[in-house]
Design an enzyme around this catalytic site. Structure first.
Site, PDB file in Angstrom:
ATOM      1  N   HIS A 119      27.918   6.651   3.238  1.00  0.00           N
ATOM      2  CA  HIS A 119      27.141   6.498   4.738  1.00  0.00           C
ATOM      3  C   HIS A 119      26.347   4.866   4.544  1.00  0.00           C
ATOM      4  CE1 HIS A 119      23.571   7.160   7.413  1.00  0.00           C
ATOM      5  NE2 HIS A 119      24.437   8.343   7.873  1.00  0.00           N
ATOM      6  N   ASP A 195      24.008  11.157  -3.478  1.00  0.00           N
ATOM      7  CA  ASP A 195      23.657  11.383  -1.845  1.00  0.00           C
ATOM      8  C   ASP A 195      24.023  12.541  -1.515  1.00  0.00           C
ATOM      9  OD1 ASP A 195      23.333  11.409   0.772  1.00  0.00           O
ATOM     10  OD2 ASP A 195      24.348   9.623   1.278  1.00  0.00           O
ATOM     11  N   GLN A 198      24.774  15.595   2.760  1.00  0.00           N
ATOM     12  CA  GLN A 198      25.548  16.593   3.135  1.00  0.00           C
ATOM     13  C   GLN A 198      25.775  18.015   2.465  1.00  0.00           C
ATOM     14  OE1 GLN A 198      26.065  16.772   6.327  1.00  0.00           O
ATOM     15  NE2 GLN A 198      25.702  14.625   6.935  1.00  0.00           N
ATOM     16  N   LYS A 221      18.592  18.013   8.197  1.00  0.00           N
ATOM     17  CA  LYS A 221      20.094  18.620   8.259  1.00  0.00           C
ATOM     18  C   LYS A 221      19.971  19.946   7.518  1.00  0.00           C
ATOM     19  CE  LYS A 221      21.645  13.876   7.553  1.00  0.00           C
ATOM     20  NZ  LYS A 221      22.340  13.658   8.937  1.00  0.00           N
ATOM     21  N   CYS A 380      27.876   6.002  11.167  1.00  0.00           N
ATOM     22  CA  CYS A 380      26.950   5.355  10.027  1.00  0.00           C
ATOM     23  C   CYS A 380      27.959   5.007   8.827  1.00  0.00           C
ATOM     24  CB  CYS A 380      25.860   5.906   9.630  1.00  0.00           C
ATOM     25  SG  CYS A 380      24.735   6.159  11.158  1.00  0.00           S
TER      26      CYS A 380
HETATM   27  N1  PLP Z   1      23.871  10.174   3.661  1.00  0.00           N
HETATM   28  C1  PLP Z   1      24.697  10.923   4.145  1.00  0.00           C
HETATM   29  C2  PLP Z   1      26.116  11.343   3.642  1.00  0.00           C
HETATM   30  C3  PLP Z   1      24.626  11.369   5.609  1.00  0.00           C
HETATM   31  O1  PLP Z   1      25.296  12.191   6.326  1.00  0.00           O
HETATM   32  C4  PLP Z   1      23.398  10.877   6.096  1.00  0.00           C
HETATM   33  C5  PLP Z   1      23.088  11.328   7.543  1.00  0.00           C
HETATM   34  O2  PLP Z   1      23.947  11.478   8.363  1.00  0.00           O
HETATM   35  C6  PLP Z   1      22.449  10.165   5.556  1.00  0.00           C
HETATM   36  C7  PLP Z   1      22.722   9.722   4.103  1.00  0.00           C
HETATM   37  C8  PLP Z   1      21.057   9.600   5.963  1.00  0.00           C
HETATM   38  O3  PLP Z   1      20.090  10.742   6.371  1.00  0.00           O
HETATM   39  P1  PLP Z   1      18.951  10.316   7.102  1.00  0.00           P
HETATM   40  O4  PLP Z   1      19.287   9.643   8.396  1.00  0.00           O
HETATM   41  O5  PLP Z   1      18.283  11.914   7.079  1.00  0.00           O
HETATM   42  O6  PLP Z   1      18.119   9.370   6.213  1.00  0.00           O
END
Ligand code: PLP
Length: 423
Positions: A119, A195, A198, A221, A380
């Protein structure tokens, strides 16, 4: 215990307020159960005050609640102690904190290893370090949308100081074996960062079993309010790190010459914190625990299996992700129509080779007219889109309150959309 979506749905006021809503965009954010909404509202109605500052009763109670939430998070992900849990806004802020604080120690020519399926939150903060001559490398994705572990291993070398990788791809659903990746990092004396945006909401995650150095996720989430997120870090590493933001409450002493800093985790929590968010996160964890994370995972797996069963009824649907629900989370990305074959392993495939006969945005707009909420766009993950030869996809991401009936309605609407657009 298996998940009963029909029963659970009753816990979420958004569905009684929107009885026809089929919400399939849970990878973006989830809905909130009454217990979470109530916890936040009760907090405001009873003990709202600033934490760690007041010596009066409600401030002490608020502090207790805030620190109690930290303890709950720490137990939920198997940390050694609450001090390993830093409350931040979200995953994005957590990774920015790491790139800033760890980045301060890097030298020109040092390397950061990422993967091709990250992401933007796990790309752009590391790109900042390029200005200081840090080299960013990417472990490849294979043609079956899984990570190339050999390539990851090959790219780890004496200059790789940090490796940061997703546990579950928000586009492909691919579940990466973060235990194995963290292991490879440890053997190479490389700092490992997961990370888990998800994964923590969808499956059981244990940081000690994984053996990673850091792990980040977002409350919104996983049924909690927006604006509360978590960075887990090994205490000995957090202790040695420079603070990220400076300000109130993160200090030991301040005079006109400088400052000393508070102990972890407070060293990383400058300024007034999102106490209500932490309270909501604690209630969200209680809710998820009452279902059981293994049941959550099983339910999502069954949702993906159901999608696999029906997806062939839609001609020229192309899905992006491993065709084994055991290797993927509850995320299903796809495009419809005019799909030109392309070679995923061809590294020159960085531009958009597929044109959609139905653009994902048109599809999402059509579905919206049927009260079905799905995501469309690059999610993203623009570099990954480029690797897949597309500019965007549509994405369905079910959660605990979705059931097979809703997926069937989604596929019916998809089929109608195809017919209508073909006219
Ligand atoms: N990493 C992953 C794999 C994501 O799916 C997301 C958000 O969709 C993020 C990071 C970023 O999350 P946040 O917008 O809550 O910081």
């Amino acid at each position: 215990m298996s998940v009963n979506p029909e029963r659970l749905k009753k816990d979420f006021p958004i569905f009684s307020n929107n009885p026809d809503l089929i919400y399939l965009d849970n990878a973006a954010t989830t809905q909130k159960p009454s217990s979470v909404i109530r916890a936040v509202s009760d907090y405001y109605a009873t003990i709202n005050s600033n934490v760690h500052r007041g010596v009066y009763k409600i401030s002490e109670e608020a502090t207790e609640m805030y620190e109690g939430s930290r303890k709950k998070v720490s137990e939920f992900i198997g940390a050694r102690e609450p001090a390993e849990i830093v409350f931040l806004r979200n995953t994005t802020e957590a990774i920015n904190l790491l790139s800033y604080t760890l980045g301060r120690k890097l030298k020109k020519g040092d390397e950061v290893l990422l993967t091709e399926m990250e992401h933007h939150s796990n790309l752009v903060p590391w790109y900042f370090l390029r200005e200081a001559g840090i080299v960013i490398k990417f472990a490849k994705m294979k043609a079956d949308f899984t990570l190339d572990y050999e390539d990851f291993q090959d790219k780890l070398n004496t200059r790789t100081v940090i490796a940061s990788f997703t546990e579950v791809s928000n586009v492909l659903g691919t579940i990466n074996d973060v235990r194995e990746l963290s292991n490879m990092c440890r053997e190479n004396s490389t700092i490992s960062i997961v990370d888990a945006a998800q994964s923590v909401p969808h499956m059981s995650v244990d940081v000690r079993a994984i053996g990673c150095d850091f792990l980040a996720f977002s409350g919104h989430k996983m049924l909690a309010p927006a604006g509360i997120g978590v960075l887990y870090g090994r205490k000995d590493l957090l202790d040695r790190m420079h603070p990220f933001l400076g300000g109130g409450e993160m200090i030991g002493e301040v005079d006109y010459n400088g400052a000393t800093y508070a102990d972890v985790p407070w060293k990383f929590e400058a300024g007034t914190q999102n106490v209500e968010g932490a309270v909501g996160l604690s209630a969200a964890i209680d809710y998820l625990k009452s279902i059981g994370m293994d049941s959550v995972r099983e339910h999502e797996r069954s949702m993906i299996d159901h999608i696999f069963k029906i997806m062939d009824t839609i001609g020229d649907l192309r899905q992006f992700g491993p065709m084994d629900s055991g290797k993927r989370g509850g995320v299903f990305s796809f495009n419809i129509g005019d799909v030109k074959p392309f070679d995923l392993l061809n590294q020159s495939n960085t531009k958009f080779a597929i044109s959609h006969s139905i653009h994902p945005h048109d599809l999402a707009a059509f579905l919206d007219r049927n009260n079905i909420a799905v995501r469309s766009g690059h999610h993203c993950a623009m570099p990954l889109m480029g690797r897949m030869g597309v500019s965007s996809t549509a994405r369905v991401s079910p959660y605990i309150y979705n059931d097979e009936r809703e997926l069937d309605l989604f596929f019916d609407a998809l089929s109608n959309c195809r017919k209508e657009m073909a006219r």
